[in-house]
Design an enzyme around this catalytic site. Structure first.
Site, PDB file in Angstrom:
ATOM      1  N   ILE A  15       0.848  -1.207   0.000  1.00 27.06           N
ATOM      2  CA  ILE A  15       0.000   0.000   0.000  1.00 27.06           C
ATOM      3  C   ILE A  15       0.878   1.249   0.000  1.00 27.06           C
ATOM      4  O   ILE A  15       0.626   2.210  -0.740  1.00 27.06           O
ATOM      5  CB  ILE A  15      -0.964   0.024   1.206  1.00 27.06           C
ATOM      6  CG1 ILE A  15      -1.961  -1.140   1.119  1.00 27.06           C
ATOM      7  CG2 ILE A  15      -1.732   1.346   1.251  1.00 27.06           C
ATOM      8  CD1 ILE A  15      -2.955  -1.211   2.263  1.00 27.06           C
ATOM      9  N   ARG A  98      -8.000 -16.387  14.370  1.00 27.47           N
ATOM     10  CA  ARG A  98      -8.353 -14.970  14.327  1.00 27.47           C
ATOM     11  C   ARG A  98      -7.866 -14.236  15.576  1.00 27.47           C
ATOM     12  O   ARG A  98      -7.304 -13.150  15.515  1.00 27.47           O
ATOM     13  CB  ARG A  98      -9.874 -14.867  14.178  1.00 27.47           C
ATOM     14  CG  ARG A  98     -10.395 -13.475  13.989  1.00 27.47           C
ATOM     15  CD  ARG A  98     -11.871 -13.514  13.595  1.00 27.47           C
ATOM     16  NE  ARG A  98     -12.513 -12.282  13.972  1.00 27.47           N
ATOM     17  CZ  ARG A  98     -13.144 -12.101  15.115  1.00 27.47           C
ATOM     18  NH1 ARG A  98     -13.238 -13.070  15.988  1.00 27.47           N
ATOM     19  NH2 ARG A  98     -13.697 -10.937  15.387  1.00 27.47           N
ATOM     20  N   ASP A 159     -14.118   0.717   1.751  1.00 22.95           N
ATOM     21  CA  ASP A 159     -15.425   0.054   1.675  1.00 22.95           C
ATOM     22  C   ASP A 159     -16.458   1.016   1.079  1.00 22.95           C
ATOM     23  O   ASP A 159     -17.273   0.637   0.237  1.00 22.95           O
ATOM     24  CB  ASP A 159     -15.870  -0.383   3.081  1.00 22.95           C
ATOM     25  CG  ASP A 159     -14.863  -1.329   3.709  1.00 22.95           C
ATOM     26  OD1 ASP A 159     -14.419  -2.253   3.014  1.00 22.95           O
ATOM     27  OD2 ASP A 159     -14.503  -1.133   4.884  1.00 22.95           O
ATOM     28  N   HIS A 204     -14.658  -3.076   9.745  1.00 19.61           N
ATOM     29  CA  HIS A 204     -14.078  -3.328   8.422  1.00 19.61           C
ATOM     30  C   HIS A 204     -13.845  -4.834   8.323  1.00 19.61           C
ATOM     31  O   HIS A 204     -12.738  -5.337   8.499  1.00 19.61           O
ATOM     32  CB  HIS A 204     -12.759  -2.558   8.269  1.00 19.61           C
ATOM     33  CG  HIS A 204     -12.004  -2.936   7.027  1.00 19.61           C
ATOM     34  ND1 HIS A 204     -12.467  -2.676   5.760  1.00 19.61           N
ATOM     35  CD2 HIS A 204     -10.822  -3.583   6.861  1.00 19.61           C
ATOM     36  CE1 HIS A 204     -11.602  -3.145   4.877  1.00 19.61           C
ATOM     37  NE2 HIS A 204     -10.600  -3.696   5.518  1.00 19.61           N
TER      38      HIS A 204
HETATM   39  P1  NAI Z   1       2.114  -5.540   3.223  1.00 18.48           P
HETATM   40  O1  NAI Z   1       2.251  -6.876   3.868  1.00 18.48           O
HETATM   41  O2  NAI Z   1       2.489  -5.387   1.797  1.00 18.48           O
HETATM   42  O3  NAI Z   1       2.971  -4.471   4.057  1.00 18.48           O
HETATM   43  C1  NAI Z   1       2.953  -4.393   5.436  1.00 18.48           C
HETATM   44  C2  NAI Z   1       4.307  -3.870   5.865  1.00 18.48           C
HETATM   45  O4  NAI Z   1       4.252  -3.636   7.266  1.00 18.48           O
HETATM   46  C3  NAI Z   1       5.448  -4.862   5.614  1.00 18.48           C
HETATM   47  O5  NAI Z   1       6.489  -4.210   4.903  1.00 18.48           O
HETATM   48  C4  NAI Z   1       5.892  -5.238   7.032  1.00 18.48           C
HETATM   49  O6  NAI Z   1       7.272  -5.528   7.126  1.00 18.48           O
HETATM   50  C5  NAI Z   1       5.501  -3.969   7.800  1.00 18.48           C
HETATM   51  N1  NAI Z   1       5.407  -4.126   9.252  1.00 18.48           N
HETATM   52  C6  NAI Z   1       4.991  -5.213   9.963  1.00 18.48           C
HETATM   53  N2  NAI Z   1       5.067  -4.953  11.277  1.00 18.48           N
HETATM   54  C7  NAI Z   1       5.519  -3.690  11.410  1.00 18.48           C
HETATM   55  C8  NAI Z   1       5.804  -2.859  12.517  1.00 18.48           C
HETATM   56  N3  NAI Z   1       5.661  -3.307  13.768  1.00 18.48           N
HETATM   57  N4  NAI Z   1       6.259  -1.608  12.291  1.00 18.48           N
HETATM   58  C9  NAI Z   1       6.440  -1.153  11.040  1.00 18.48           C
HETATM   59  N5  NAI Z   1       6.181  -1.898   9.927  1.00 18.48           N
HETATM   60  C10 NAI Z   1       5.730  -3.153  10.112  1.00 18.48           C
HETATM   61  O7  NAI Z   1       0.620  -5.095   3.502  1.00 18.48           O
HETATM   62  P2  NAI Z   1      -0.244  -4.011   2.746  1.00 18.48           P
HETATM   63  O8  NAI Z   1      -0.906  -4.630   1.583  1.00 18.48           O
HETATM   64  O9  NAI Z   1       0.570  -2.798   2.539  1.00 18.48           O
HETATM   65  O10 NAI Z   1      -1.390  -3.756   3.823  1.00 18.48           O
HETATM   66  C11 NAI Z   1      -1.099  -3.150   5.057  1.00 18.48           C
HETATM   67  C12 NAI Z   1      -2.227  -3.395   6.047  1.00 18.48           C
HETATM   68  O11 NAI Z   1      -3.414  -2.765   5.609  1.00 18.48           O
HETATM   69  C13 NAI Z   1      -2.613  -4.874   6.253  1.00 18.48           C
HETATM   70  O12 NAI Z   1      -2.827  -5.077   7.643  1.00 18.48           O
HETATM   71  C14 NAI Z   1      -3.912  -5.013   5.503  1.00 18.48           C
HETATM   72  O13 NAI Z   1      -4.722  -6.045   6.051  1.00 18.48           O
HETATM   73  C15 NAI Z   1      -4.516  -3.651   5.749  1.00 18.48           C
HETATM   74  N6  NAI Z   1      -5.542  -3.234   4.799  1.00 18.48           N
HETATM   75  C16 NAI Z   1      -6.602  -2.525   5.302  1.00 18.48           C
HETATM   76  C17 NAI Z   1      -7.544  -2.010   4.475  1.00 18.48           C
HETATM   77  C18 NAI Z   1      -8.687  -1.208   5.023  1.00 18.48           C
HETATM   78  O14 NAI Z   1      -9.590  -0.851   4.251  1.00 18.48           O
HETATM   79  N7  NAI Z   1      -8.724  -0.898   6.306  1.00 18.48           N
HETATM   80  C19 NAI Z   1      -7.492  -2.234   3.016  1.00 18.48           C
HETATM   81  C20 NAI Z   1      -6.320  -2.948   2.582  1.00 18.48           C
HETATM   82  C21 NAI Z   1      -5.386  -3.425   3.461  1.00 18.48           C
END
Ligand code: NAI
Length: 387
Positions: A15, A98, A159, A204
């Site tokens: 993201i 979960r 959403d 969400h």
């Molecule tokens: P991603 O897996 O590509 O990136 C997540 C990053 O966070 C990784 O680089 C990881 O190393 C890093 N990370 C993990 N723990 C960390 C910490 N303690 N401190 C700093 N960085 C840390 O995931 P993506 O696709 O970028 O998604 C990010 C989050 O957003 C996920 O939890 C996903 O489920 C959530 N999400 C929420 C949405 C919403 O509408 N609320 C929509 C899409 C995704």
């Protein structure tokens, strides 16, 4: 003016990769606001993060970007932060329960809360994206007790936008077909600005409550109720949101609008083999721009935001964070949109979603207490009373 300090956790993730260009081009905080980006990730992602920083340098972004810090030092990243975009979280692994996922992310959010409390600007504005987003907000609010609860929000705009996108798809096909049947060649396509009254309530998750009951479209110079453009009440109706109900439109065959919105994330994941990133980044940009950009209009439309339920006028239980309709006001504030009311179907579905949020909150607290006890710190948690 000193540049706006914006911390993005999960800076090496997918993201962030789509979001950074939007910020760096001045599309989020306004073209005249200079930004200093602080990209944080965990040590195993340090190389990927360094690569992202190289690409930012190579992109020759607009003058909106004053500088970039890419670091795995969380204190350095959060020091002086005025905006925090929390993408970093623990992903769900095969076989993981979960509650285990909630516990792992609660631990991360505890740390983020402590960082916000101690090192960020006292008026830092926060958007939590990492899941479970609303429950993560609750944990943050405990560990950053000095931060006003109104400053802590979560992303439900994706959403919301998914629902608007599906409504527009359906409305435009119907308007185009109708005009072709009337022999009219030219029809103005509706855009997002031609839709109002939409809201996604609750968590969400699959229990979210997309609500079109107050939606209107701007057609031929006036606002008209949704049913006058999309008369398929079976497709639109929340009562038909369970599998088997509804007709086609924006989702898979036989799916109601509500089911299609709820399952959109899974559909993208199934097709891309990666979760939504471009649309998530765009939704974050809109969330922040509506909330914080000085460029936005004084009469901003109602949007869905994950916010504190304390003092809400909709009858949602207090003490949690939930997606609710709000209007952002100039100066970085927001208010509940009291123009929305819940019909019986929406209320019934929302109660189930709120019950899920309360369950998540209890699970997160239990997992944190367990982790603290295991670490030898048995001070326990004393949640702040509702404001
Ligand atoms: P991603 O897996 O590509 O990136 C997540 C990053 O966070 C990784 O680089 C990881 O190393 C890093 N990370 C993990 N723990 C960390 C910490 N303690 N401190 C700093 N960085 C840390 O995931 P993506 O696709 O970028 O998604 C990010 C989050 O957003 C996920 O939890 C996903 O489920 C959530 N999400 C929420 C949405 C919403 O509408 N609320 C929509 C899409 C995704």
């Amino acid at each position: 003016m000193a540049p706006l300090r914006v911390v993005i956790t999960g800076g090496a993730g997918q993201i962030a990769y789509s979001l950074i260009p939007l910020i760096a081009r001045g599309l989020v905080f306004g073209p005249d606001v200079k930004v200093h980006l602080r990209l944080l990730d965990i040590p195993p992602a340090a190389n990927a993060l360094a690569g992202v920083a190289m690409e930012v340098q190579d992109s020759l972004f607009s003058t909106a970007l004053e500088g970039v810090l890419a670091t795995t030092n969380d204190v350095e990243a959060f020091t002086g932060a005025q905006v925090a975009i929390l993408l970093g979280g623990f992903p769900r692994r095969p076989g993981m329960e979960r509650w285990d996922l909630i516990g792992k992310n609660a631990g991360i959010m505890k740390r983020m809360g402590e960082l916000l409390e101690t090192y960020a600007s006292p008026n830092c504005k926060v958007v939590v994206v990492a899941n479970p987003a609303q429950t993560n907000c609750y944990i943050l609010s405990i560990y950053a007790p000095s931060l006003p609860r109104k400053n802590i929000t979560s992303l439900s705009r994706l959403d919301h936008d998914r629902m608007i996108g599906m409504l527009l798809h359906e409305a435009n096909s119907r308007l185009i077909s109708a005009s072709a049947a009337n022999g009219t060649e030219c029809v103005r396509r509706l855009t997002a600005a031609d839709v109002r009254g939409a809201c996604v309530w609750g968590n969400h998750s699959n229990s979210q409550v997309p609500d079109v009951s107050a939606v209107e479209f701007f057609v031929d110079g006036r606002w008209v109720p949704i049913e006058s453009v999309i008369p398929d009440t079976t497709w639109l109706g929340l009562a038909n949101s369970l599998p088997g109900g509804g007709s086609i439109g924006g989702g898979a065959e036989g799916q109601s609008l509500v089911e299609a919105v709820r399952k959109r994330g899974a559909a993208v994941l199934g097709a891309r083999k990666l979760s939504s990133a471009m649309s998530a980044a765009n939704a974050i940009a809109e969330h922040l721009s509506d909330w914080l950009s000085p460029e936005k209009s004084e009469h901003s439309p109602a949007v869905s935001m994950g916010v504190t339920t304390d003092g809400n006028p909709f009858g949602v239980s207090e003490g949690i964070f939930s997606s609710l309709p709000v209007r952002c006001t100039l100066g970085g504030d927001w208010n509940y949109d009291e123009g929305f009311s819940l019909n019986d179907d929406v209320r019934r579905h929302l109660e189930a979603s709120v019950a899920e949020l309360e369950d998540e909150k209890a699970t997160a607290l239990k997992m944190l207490e367990k982790a603290e006890a295991a670490a030898g710190s048995v001070t326990g948690l004393v949640p702040r009373p509702s404001l």
